[in-house]
Motif scaffolding. Structure first.
Motif, PDB file in Angstrom:
ATOM      1  N   LYS A 193      43.088  31.583  43.793  1.00  0.00           N
ATOM      2  CA  LYS A 193      41.795  31.730  44.901  1.00  0.00           C
ATOM      3  C   LYS A 193      42.236  33.074  46.094  1.00  0.00           C
ATOM      4  O   LYS A 193      41.907  33.782  46.135  1.00  0.00           O
ATOM      5  N   ARG A 194      43.501  32.575  46.205  1.00  0.00           N
ATOM      6  CA  ARG A 194      43.891  33.052  47.740  1.00  0.00           C
ATOM      7  C   ARG A 194      45.061  33.975  47.325  1.00  0.00           C
ATOM      8  O   ARG A 194      45.243  34.403  46.181  1.00  0.00           O
ATOM      9  N   LEU A 195      44.861  34.927  48.611  1.00  0.00           N
ATOM     10  CA  LEU A 195      45.195  36.322  48.471  1.00  0.00           C
ATOM     11  C   LEU A 195      46.456  36.375  48.605  1.00  0.00           C
ATOM     12  O   LEU A 195      47.400  37.107  47.409  1.00  0.00           O
ATOM     13  N   LEU A 196      47.283  35.687  49.326  1.00  0.00           N
ATOM     14  CA  LEU A 196      48.522  35.599  49.384  1.00  0.00           C
ATOM     15  C   LEU A 196      49.557  34.615  48.341  1.00  0.00           C
ATOM     16  O   LEU A 196      49.181  32.976  48.477  1.00  0.00           O
ATOM     17  N   PRO A 197      50.930  34.331  48.658  1.00  0.00           N
ATOM     18  CA  PRO A 197      51.794  33.100  48.429  1.00  0.00           C
ATOM     19  C   PRO A 197      52.085  31.928  48.541  1.00  0.00           C
ATOM     20  O   PRO A 197      51.265  32.135  50.384  1.00  0.00           O
ATOM     21  N   GLY A 198      51.794  31.180  48.202  1.00  0.00           N
ATOM     22  CA  GLY A 198      51.545  29.872  49.155  1.00  0.00           C
ATOM     23  C   GLY A 198      50.210  29.358  49.363  1.00  0.00           C
ATOM     24  O   GLY A 198      50.102  28.344  50.270  1.00  0.00           O
ATOM     25  N   ASP A 199      48.611  30.061  48.301  1.00  0.00           N
ATOM     26  CA  ASP A 199      47.958  30.464  48.990  1.00  0.00           C
ATOM     27  C   ASP A 199      47.624  29.221  50.245  1.00  0.00           C
ATOM     28  O   ASP A 199      46.644  28.948  50.579  1.00  0.00           O
ATOM     29  N   LYS A 200      47.841  30.665  50.617  1.00  0.00           N
ATOM     30  CA  LYS A 200      46.898  31.861  52.222  1.00  0.00           C
ATOM     31  C   LYS A 200      46.057  32.880  51.846  1.00  0.00           C
ATOM     32  O   LYS A 200      45.900  33.009  51.530  1.00  0.00           O
ATOM     33  N   GLY A 201      45.240  32.608  53.052  1.00  0.00           N
ATOM     34  CA  GLY A 201      44.777  34.348  53.114  1.00  0.00           C
ATOM     35  C   GLY A 201      43.883  34.026  52.902  1.00  0.00           C
ATOM     36  O   GLY A 201      43.556  33.310  52.040  1.00  0.00           O
ATOM     37  N   PRO A 202      42.805  34.974  52.404  1.00  0.00           N
ATOM     38  CA  PRO A 202      41.594  34.766  52.492  1.00  0.00           C
ATOM     39  C   PRO A 202      41.540  34.778  50.803  1.00  0.00           C
ATOM     40  O   PRO A 202      41.774  34.738  50.573  1.00  0.00           O
ATOM     41  N   ASN A 203      40.232  34.101  50.877  1.00  0.00           N
ATOM     42  CA  ASN A 203      39.839  34.084  49.461  1.00  0.00           C
ATOM     43  C   ASN A 203      39.384  35.139  48.593  1.00  0.00           C
ATOM     44  O   ASN A 203      38.817  36.103  48.839  1.00  0.00           O
ATOM     45  N   THR A 204      39.572  35.807  46.961  1.00  0.00           N
ATOM     46  CA  THR A 204      39.725  36.767  46.306  1.00  0.00           C
ATOM     47  C   THR A 204      39.258  36.150  44.494  1.00  0.00           C
ATOM     48  O   THR A 204      38.345  34.839  44.875  1.00  0.00           O
ATOM     49  N   GLY A 205      38.212  37.076  44.683  1.00  0.00           N
ATOM     50  CA  GLY A 205      37.653  36.746  43.053  1.00  0.00           C
ATOM     51  C   GLY A 205      38.871  36.043  42.055  1.00  0.00           C
ATOM     52  O   GLY A 205      38.706  35.477  41.460  1.00  0.00           O
ATOM     53  N   GLY A 206      39.800  36.102  42.153  1.00  0.00           N
ATOM     54  CA  GLY A 206      40.922  35.315  41.657  1.00  0.00           C
ATOM     55  C   GLY A 206      42.602  35.869  41.256  1.00  0.00           C
ATOM     56  O   GLY A 206      42.354  37.283  41.398  1.00  0.00           O
ATOM     57  N   MET A 207      43.433  35.475  42.035  1.00  0.00           N
ATOM     58  CA  MET A 207      44.911  36.488  42.028  1.00  0.00           C
ATOM     59  C   MET A 207      45.414  35.881  40.950  1.00  0.00           C
ATOM     60  O   MET A 207      46.656  36.902  40.561  1.00  0.00           O
ATOM     61  N   GLY A 208      45.041  34.564  39.847  1.00  0.00           N
ATOM     62  CA  GLY A 208      45.686  34.360  38.775  1.00  0.00           C
ATOM     63  C   GLY A 208      45.646  32.935  38.882  1.00  0.00           C
ATOM     64  O   GLY A 208      45.372  32.308  39.237  1.00  0.00           O
ATOM     65  N   SER A 209      46.088  32.459  37.246  1.00  0.00           N
ATOM     66  CA  SER A 209      46.215  31.470  36.291  1.00  0.00           C
ATOM     67  C   SER A 209      47.072  31.270  35.576  1.00  0.00           C
ATOM     68  O   SER A 209      47.559  31.896  34.917  1.00  0.00           O
ATOM     69  N   TYR A 210      46.980  29.661  35.723  1.00  0.00           N
ATOM     70  CA  TYR A 210      47.912  28.788  34.072  1.00  0.00           C
ATOM     71  C   TYR A 210      47.400  28.292  33.482  1.00  0.00           C
ATOM     72  O   TYR A 210      46.375  27.021  33.823  1.00  0.00           O
ATOM     73  N   SER A 211      48.002  28.086  32.471  1.00  0.00           N
ATOM     74  CA  SER A 211      47.165  26.033  31.632  1.00  0.00           C
ATOM     75  C   SER A 211      48.250  26.189  31.162  1.00  0.00           C
ATOM     76  O   SER A 211      49.422  27.084  31.036  1.00  0.00           O
ATOM     77  N   CYS A 212      48.599  25.164  30.168  1.00  0.00           N
ATOM     78  CA  CYS A 212      49.403  24.330  29.594  1.00  0.00           C
ATOM     79  C   CYS A 212      48.821  23.674  28.076  1.00  0.00           C
ATOM     80  O   CYS A 212      47.741  24.007  28.062  1.00  0.00           O
ATOM     81  N   GLU A 213      50.260  23.336  27.755  1.00  0.00           N
ATOM     82  CA  GLU A 213      50.373  23.523  26.249  1.00  0.00           C
ATOM     83  C   GLU A 213      49.311  21.986  25.942  1.00  0.00           C
ATOM     84  O   GLU A 213      48.758  22.480  24.775  1.00  0.00           O
ATOM     85  N   ASP A 214      49.226  21.434  26.678  1.00  0.00           N
ATOM     86  CA  ASP A 214      48.170  19.891  25.942  1.00  0.00           C
ATOM     87  C   ASP A 214      47.195  20.075  26.288  1.00  0.00           C
ATOM     88  O   ASP A 214      46.380  19.107  26.290  1.00  0.00           O
ATOM     89  N   GLY A 215      46.584  20.770  27.227  1.00  0.00           N
ATOM     90  CA  GLY A 215      44.954  21.858  27.587  1.00  0.00           C
ATOM     91  C   GLY A 215      45.034  20.658  28.879  1.00  0.00           C
ATOM     92  O   GLY A 215      43.674  21.607  29.604  1.00  0.00           O
TER      93      GLY A 215
END
Ligand code: AMP
Ligand code: GLY
Length: 438
Positions: free
Chosen positions: A215-237
């Protein structure tokens, strides 16, 4: 399909993959991806209920899917159902699970659903101050209603004293941020966040792979909250810090929420979304949403092997139980491209060059978000512009593919959180969780 973001582009793709369907779209922007897939598109605000209903009736729509939360709150589902159109999204009353954080917390309390935290709702700042002091200022200050994910402020992240918490709480009450002259104060949770989305036919949930959003704007989870900057999921769910039992606890909580909504006389049809915090004391609820997550939809939908339209129809008809829902056992990484200044003051209406062919050759997926197609070119708005998704055997392979795709998105005024899905960031989260759990 109602909505013009990347989540909706991903939903449209899933719809078109399923079977021979004709797709009609209503959206506020000219999303190039959706324009390409839709037989017909109407450009209108998603909350203009009358216009959406009229368009649906004109075109003999069989089933409506609503992507964003605002039209749910405005009662679009109810209006469509009233006119005899099936909808695989929740009614206004069921969507209160997202649109009123106060109602959500009270429901959890009433039905003794696990994962609740200490909280209080206040319309008098002096009462809010007492509660904030009681928790030593270590709180989250939240508007009650919708703020596009940007209204919450948390101790240690956005402020560092009880006094600052009180000041923001006062602002929320006085300015009616989120639509109500009230504020929700919660104890601050410490841990790692995860998202669990599930299909619901009003009675049971059918969970999807877990995802972690950033949710955070900047690398390292810093800065203001956003709508979401990106996401990941893993092969095992699961996620690298998330055990099977934690995932199951999240599912249990969502199932209990669905049962509670049923008992309240507002069965929940559609995708339910749990945002959880894995803490030293177990899984806690941050929020519940009444729709797919954005970006989280882009992690799960491309992996769906089952027929999405069938799932949507079964949800709308309240009989998902017999259907089997299958996902590819692959990992995904999604990174958003946003306009420079996003989160404070976005560079609007600047061009982005998107080489669709090369992105596809790189094996990556492209989902357009809040951009406008004008004379064959893509222009930014104030919101997120487009998302690139990589799919791989594991998260690091998916991340490499995502980055390869991103090489073919160019612009002088764009911003990307390149750290999402990298080994460094993920290992830091795993380590943090290990330390927390002791
Ligand atoms: P929400 O809009 O409720 O999802 O909140 C936005 C973000 O604020 C969440 O993703 C969390 O990172 C953070 N947050 C919300 N509530 C809490 C809480 N009680 N404790 C710690 N962090 C929180
Ligand atoms: N990714 C956060 C949300 O969709 O609310």
């Amino acid at each position: 399909m109602v909505g013009g973001g990347a989540r909706e582009h991903a939903i449209c793709e899933a719809v078109k993959k399923s079977r021979d369907v004709e797709l009609f779209s209503v959206m506020h922007n000219r999303n190039p991806g959706i324009l390409k897939l839709a037989k017909k598109a109407k450009i209108a605000k998603e909350t203009e209920i009358d216009k959406v209903v009229e368009f649906a009736l004109e075109n003999g729509i069989d089933l409506a899917i609503i992507g964003p939360e605002a039209p749910l709150e405005a009662g679009l589902t109810d209006a469509l159902i009233e006119r005899g159109i099936k909808v695989s999204s929740p009614t206004r009353n069921a969507a209160r699970i997202e649109t009123s954080k106060e109602w959500m917390r009270k429901l959890m309390e009433k039905y003794r659903i696990p994962g609740i935290v200490k909280y209080g709702v206040f319309d008098e700042i002096e009462d809010a101050r007492d509660f904030i002091d009681l928790l030593n200022g270590e709180v989250a200050v939240k508007p009650i209603g919708l703020t596009g994910g940007k209204g919450v402020r948390v101790y240690g992240d956005h402020f560092s004293s009880a006094e600052e918490a009180v000041r923001y709480a006062k602002e929320v009450i006085e300015k009616k941020i989120g639509g109500f002259p009230k504020v929700l104060i919660e104890e601050k949770m410490i841990g790692e966040e995860f998202t669990l989305q599930a299909f619901s036919d009003g009675k049971n949930i059918y969970p999807m792979p877990a995802v972690q959003d950033h949710k955070r704007l900047l690398p390292g989870d810093k800065g203001p909250n956003t709508g979401g900057m990106g996401s990941y999921s893993c092969e095992d769910g699961l996620l690298p810090f998330l055990k099977k039992s934690d995932y199951e606890e999240g599912c249990f909580i969502l199932q209990k929420v669905i049962e509670a909504l049923n008992k309240e006389g507002c069965p929940f049809i559609g995708t339910i979304y749990g945002q959880f915090m894995l803490t030293a004391e177990g899984v806690k609820v941050i929020e519940i949403n009444s729709r797919f997550g954005d970006p989280e939809a882009m992690n799960v939908l491309p992996l769906l092997k089952s027929d999405f339209m069938e799932i949507c129809l079964s949800m709308a008809e309240g009989n998902l139980s017999e259907k089997k829902i299958d996902f590819d056992e692959k990992a995904t990484v999604c990174k958003y491209v946003v306009p420079e200044g996003y989160g404070t003051k976005s560079m609007e209406n600047v061009p982005i060059e998107v080489n669709e062919k090369e992105i596809s050759k790189a094996g990556a997926l492209l989902y357009y978000a809040s951009v406008n197609l004008k004379n064959g070119k893509v222009y930014t708005t104030k919101s997120r512009s487009l998302a690139i998704v990589g799919i791989g055997e594991n998260v690091y392979e998916a991340e490499r593919i995502c980055e390869k795709g991103l090489e073919y998105v160019r612009g002088d005024h764009i911003f990307i959180r390149h750290d999402i899905g990298t080994r460094e960031l993920i290992e830091r989260k795993v380590k943090r969780m290990k330390t927390l759990r002791g």
